[in-house]
Design a protein around this motif. Sequence first.
Motif, PDB file in Angstrom:
ATOM      1  N   PHE A  20       0.827  -1.210   0.000  1.00 43.07           N
ATOM      2  CA  PHE A  20       0.000   0.000   0.000  1.00 43.07           C
ATOM      3  C   PHE A  20       0.859   1.257   0.000  1.00 43.07           C
ATOM      4  CE2 PHE A  20       0.217  -1.542   4.452  1.00 43.07           C
ATOM      5  CZ  PHE A  20       0.862  -0.470   5.059  1.00 43.07           C
ATOM      6  N   GLY A  21       0.382   2.271  -0.729  1.00 40.55           N
ATOM      7  CA  GLY A  21       1.013   3.591  -0.704  1.00 40.55           C
ATOM      8  C   GLY A  21       2.167   3.787  -1.648  1.00 40.55           C
ATOM      9  N   ARG A  22       2.678   2.722  -2.236  1.00 38.11           N
ATOM     10  CA  ARG A  22       3.845   2.861  -3.107  1.00 38.11           C
ATOM     11  C   ARG A  22       3.618   2.163  -4.430  1.00 38.11           C
ATOM     12  NH1 ARG A  22       7.841   5.601  -1.534  1.00 38.11           N
ATOM     13  NH2 ARG A  22       8.240   6.040   0.675  1.00 38.11           N
ATOM     14  N   ALA A  23       3.873   2.899  -5.512  1.00 35.24           N
ATOM     15  CA  ALA A  23       3.779   2.358  -6.862  1.00 35.24           C
ATOM     16  C   ALA A  23       5.017   2.781  -7.638  1.00 35.24           C
ATOM     17  CB  ALA A  23       2.526   2.879  -7.558  1.00 35.24           C
ATOM     18  N   PRO A  24       5.517   1.933  -8.520  1.00 34.81           N
ATOM     19  CA  PRO A  24       6.702   2.310  -9.311  1.00 34.81           C
ATOM     20  C   PRO A  24       6.514   3.576 -10.136  1.00 34.81           C
ATOM     21  CG  PRO A  24       6.348  -0.059  -9.437  1.00 34.81           C
ATOM     22  CD  PRO A  24       5.147   0.519  -8.738  1.00 34.81           C
ATOM     23  N   HIS A  25       5.268   3.862 -10.543  1.00 33.40           N
ATOM     24  CA  HIS A  25       5.013   5.039 -11.387  1.00 33.40           C
ATOM     25  C   HIS A  25       3.935   5.908 -10.740  1.00 33.40           C
ATOM     26  CE1 HIS A  25       7.443   2.931 -14.256  1.00 33.40           C
ATOM     27  NE2 HIS A  25       6.546   1.971 -14.416  1.00 33.40           N
ATOM     28  N   PRO A  26       4.292   6.700  -9.736  1.00 25.37           N
ATOM     29  CA  PRO A  26       3.288   7.526  -9.051  1.00 25.37           C
ATOM     30  C   PRO A  26       2.654   8.538 -10.003  1.00 25.37           C
ATOM     31  CG  PRO A  26       5.363   7.447  -7.829  1.00 25.37           C
ATOM     32  CD  PRO A  26       5.635   6.873  -9.167  1.00 25.37           C
ATOM     33  N   VAL A  27       1.468   9.001  -9.622  1.00 22.44           N
ATOM     34  CA  VAL A  27       0.762  10.043 -10.363  1.00 22.44           C
ATOM     35  C   VAL A  27       0.754  11.307  -9.518  1.00 22.44           C
ATOM     36  CG1 VAL A  27      -1.512  10.779 -11.166  1.00 22.44           C
ATOM     37  CG2 VAL A  27      -0.676   8.493 -11.722  1.00 22.44           C
ATOM     38  N   ARG A  28       1.174  12.417 -10.123  1.00 22.76           N
ATOM     39  CA  ARG A  28       1.180  13.702  -9.407  1.00 22.76           C
ATOM     40  C   ARG A  28       0.056  14.579  -9.933  1.00 22.76           C
ATOM     41  NH1 ARG A  28       5.252  16.448  -6.510  1.00 22.76           N
ATOM     42  NH2 ARG A  28       4.740  18.658  -6.203  1.00 22.76           N
ATOM     43  N   THR A  29      -0.772  15.090  -9.030  1.00 20.09           N
ATOM     44  CA  THR A  29      -1.885  15.942  -9.428  1.00 20.09           C
ATOM     45  C   THR A  29      -1.459  17.407  -9.421  1.00 20.09           C
ATOM     46  OG1 THR A  29      -2.752  16.303  -7.192  1.00 20.09           O
ATOM     47  CG2 THR A  29      -3.432  14.281  -8.348  1.00 20.09           C
ATOM     48  N   ARG A  30      -2.328  18.247  -9.930  1.00 23.66           N
ATOM     49  CA  ARG A  30      -1.999  19.670 -10.055  1.00 23.66           C
ATOM     50  C   ARG A  30      -1.699  20.319  -8.720  1.00 23.66           C
ATOM     51  NH1 ARG A  30      -7.082  20.805 -14.108  1.00 23.66           N
ATOM     52  NH2 ARG A  30      -6.056  20.282 -16.076  1.00 23.66           N
ATOM     53  N   GLN A  31      -2.428  19.909  -7.677  1.00 26.17           N
ATOM     54  CA  GLN A  31      -2.228  20.531  -6.364  1.00 26.17           C
ATOM     55  C   GLN A  31      -1.134  19.844  -5.549  1.00 26.17           C
ATOM     56  OE1 GLN A  31      -5.856  21.139  -4.165  1.00 26.17           O
ATOM     57  NE2 GLN A  31      -6.903  22.125  -5.876  1.00 26.17           N
ATOM     58  N   GLY A  32      -0.535  18.792  -6.082  1.00 26.31           N
ATOM     59  CA  GLY A  32       0.620  18.202  -5.418  1.00 26.31           C
ATOM     60  C   GLY A  32       0.394  16.894  -4.713  1.00 26.31           C
ATOM     61  N   LEU A  33      -0.773  16.274  -4.872  1.00 28.13           N
ATOM     62  CA  LEU A  33      -0.926  14.913  -4.369  1.00 28.13           C
ATOM     63  C   LEU A  33      -0.035  13.990  -5.193  1.00 28.13           C
ATOM     64  CD1 LEU A  33      -4.808  14.558  -3.993  1.00 28.13           C
ATOM     65  CD2 LEU A  33      -3.168  14.997  -2.179  1.00 28.13           C
ATOM     66  N   ILE A  34       0.772  13.186  -4.517  1.00 23.58           N
ATOM     67  CA  ILE A  34       1.599  12.209  -5.227  1.00 23.58           C
ATOM     68  C   ILE A  34       1.021  10.842  -4.881  1.00 23.58           C
ATOM     69  CG2 ILE A  34       3.911  11.310  -5.636  1.00 23.58           C
ATOM     70  CD1 ILE A  34       5.026  13.979  -4.660  1.00 23.58           C
ATOM     71  N   ILE A  35       0.194  10.332  -5.769  1.00 15.67           N
ATOM     72  CA  ILE A  35      -0.534   9.091  -5.525  1.00 15.67           C
ATOM     73  C   ILE A  35       0.348   7.925  -5.904  1.00 15.67           C
ATOM     74  CG2 ILE A  35      -2.632   7.792  -6.031  1.00 15.67           C
ATOM     75  CD1 ILE A  35      -3.887  10.535  -6.836  1.00 15.67           C
ATOM     76  N   GLY A  36       0.662   7.096  -4.907  1.00 17.22           N
ATOM     77  CA  GLY A  36       1.636   6.031  -5.099  1.00 17.22           C
ATOM     78  C   GLY A  36       3.032   6.433  -4.683  1.00 17.22           C
ATOM     79  N   GLY A  37       3.162   7.612  -4.099  1.00 18.10           N
ATOM     80  CA  GLY A  37       4.478   8.121  -3.724  1.00 18.10           C
ATOM     81  C   GLY A  37       4.821   7.938  -2.258  1.00 18.10           C
ATOM     82  N   GLY A  38       4.038   7.146  -1.520  1.00 17.29           N
ATOM     83  CA  GLY A  38       4.372   6.873  -0.133  1.00 17.29           C
ATOM     84  C   GLY A  38       3.245   7.124   0.844  1.00 17.29           C
ATOM     85  N   THR A  39       2.223   7.861   0.431  1.00 19.45           N
ATOM     86  CA  THR A  39       1.094   8.179   1.300  1.00 19.45           C
ATOM     87  C   THR A  39      -0.188   7.612   0.700  1.00 19.45           C
ATOM     88  OG1 THR A  39       2.126  10.234   2.056  1.00 19.45           O
ATOM     89  CG2 THR A  39      -0.257  10.056   2.332  1.00 19.45           C
TER      90      THR A  39
END
Length: 462
Positions: A20-39
């Motif tokens: 959970f929380g980590r993906a090899p290719h995270p997605v970054r949204t305009r406001q700065g959510l890094i989905i798959g980046g550790g949170t």
Amino acid sequence: MKTRKTFSKLAIEHPDELLFGRAPHPVRTRQGLIIGGGTVYPELNFTLPPVAIEAATMPAIRREYRAIIRSAAERAAALAAPGLVVEFETLPPMVEHPEWGIELTGILLEELEKLRQSQGLISALRITPNDTREMERPPRMRQGPWLEGMLQVFEGTARLGAELLSIESVGGKELHDEALTNCDLPGVIFAQAVLGVRDMDFLWTGLKDIADRHGVICAGDTACGFANTAMVLADRGMIPRVFAAVVRSISAVRSLAAYECGAVGPGKDCGYENVFLKAITGCPMSMEGKTAACAHLSAVGNIAAAACDLWSNESVQDIKLLSGMAPVCFMEQLIYDCRLMNTAAADGPAAARQLRDWLVKSDASLDPQAFILAPENVLAIARAIVVAPGRYRAARAAAEQTISLLEEARRAGAVHVSPREQPWLERMRDALAEMPEREDDFIAQMLPLVDAQRCRLEEYGL
């Protein structure tokens, strides 16, 4: 059609990395959510209580959506959520009248922006229009007003700022429902891996064009109408749970088509097959489980969280509970679930894997549908998919691998398979053995069985 991306090897090779929380290719949204980046972030989904959706009721509906998002987002800010994803799943009249779906999207975005400015809550909005093509029977998948209205909602909401494009597409469902109730494995594979993937290629090529025009993200599809229907039927004792487990594995081949056309995640929550897609693509995924009991029951309430990057409640009606309105209550539950996962991750990889393993072990031995979602089984099935030549062969390989895993685990006492379901493992294996090796031969075998009153084959290029 544009060249499809191919996945010939896994992005995640070892069970320890499927987390959970980590993906090899995270997605970054305009406001700065890094989905798959550790949170792990909460993803809230809500809907209206039963109400007529028409021009006369739209003023009240606008007020209700504004109140829902305002109160839920305020609760997220009060609980110090690190960020929030909101999914707006439209209701069919909001696609039949695209201007309604677009207008309500604007209201949600406006209220989320107010919370960002006043309390610093960063967020992203996922838009999931209904696939209303099934409103016409037999469906017209590549033309007609239902398709046009759906695409207008995607176009208009992306222009406003809905950042994640998703859908529960229905290509092949007009044949899949009967295949499910008859436990017809070749029929399931034809509906998903022949018809379904062809529709996904058509639909997601168009959605990628919309996303590129507006600088937004193709997030992903879900086999909800296929594999989740199987899960619900199995829970009600109408089909075997082992059959539903095999349908789930096959559905990964269908849902993968969105990523082959350019989707990058986060995959939509009700795709429990998303864990296979995360292993194959490395893209982040939204998942749902125990906190989605407001929408449907399942046997995978904890294990579904093992590799989630967003954690969702599926959908909850805006009704009054003792503590408050239901979307606010579920917002709180999601935040606390995410806090636990994020706290474990903050204590290091070993702690995160320990929590993940508890989530897995609490479900995996009790139901075949949960068992196949354990990380080592996910990787085995995902590997069978990527090494197979073509989607038809990949669907067969996924089914064969799933059956083998269940047979071995049943003999070892690692998963409960009821005595009355055990013969189904052999029946499914026999059905696969009788299927042709070549897709062309399989299609030729299946076409005479298709009822032209239910399915327009030309809408799938056949």
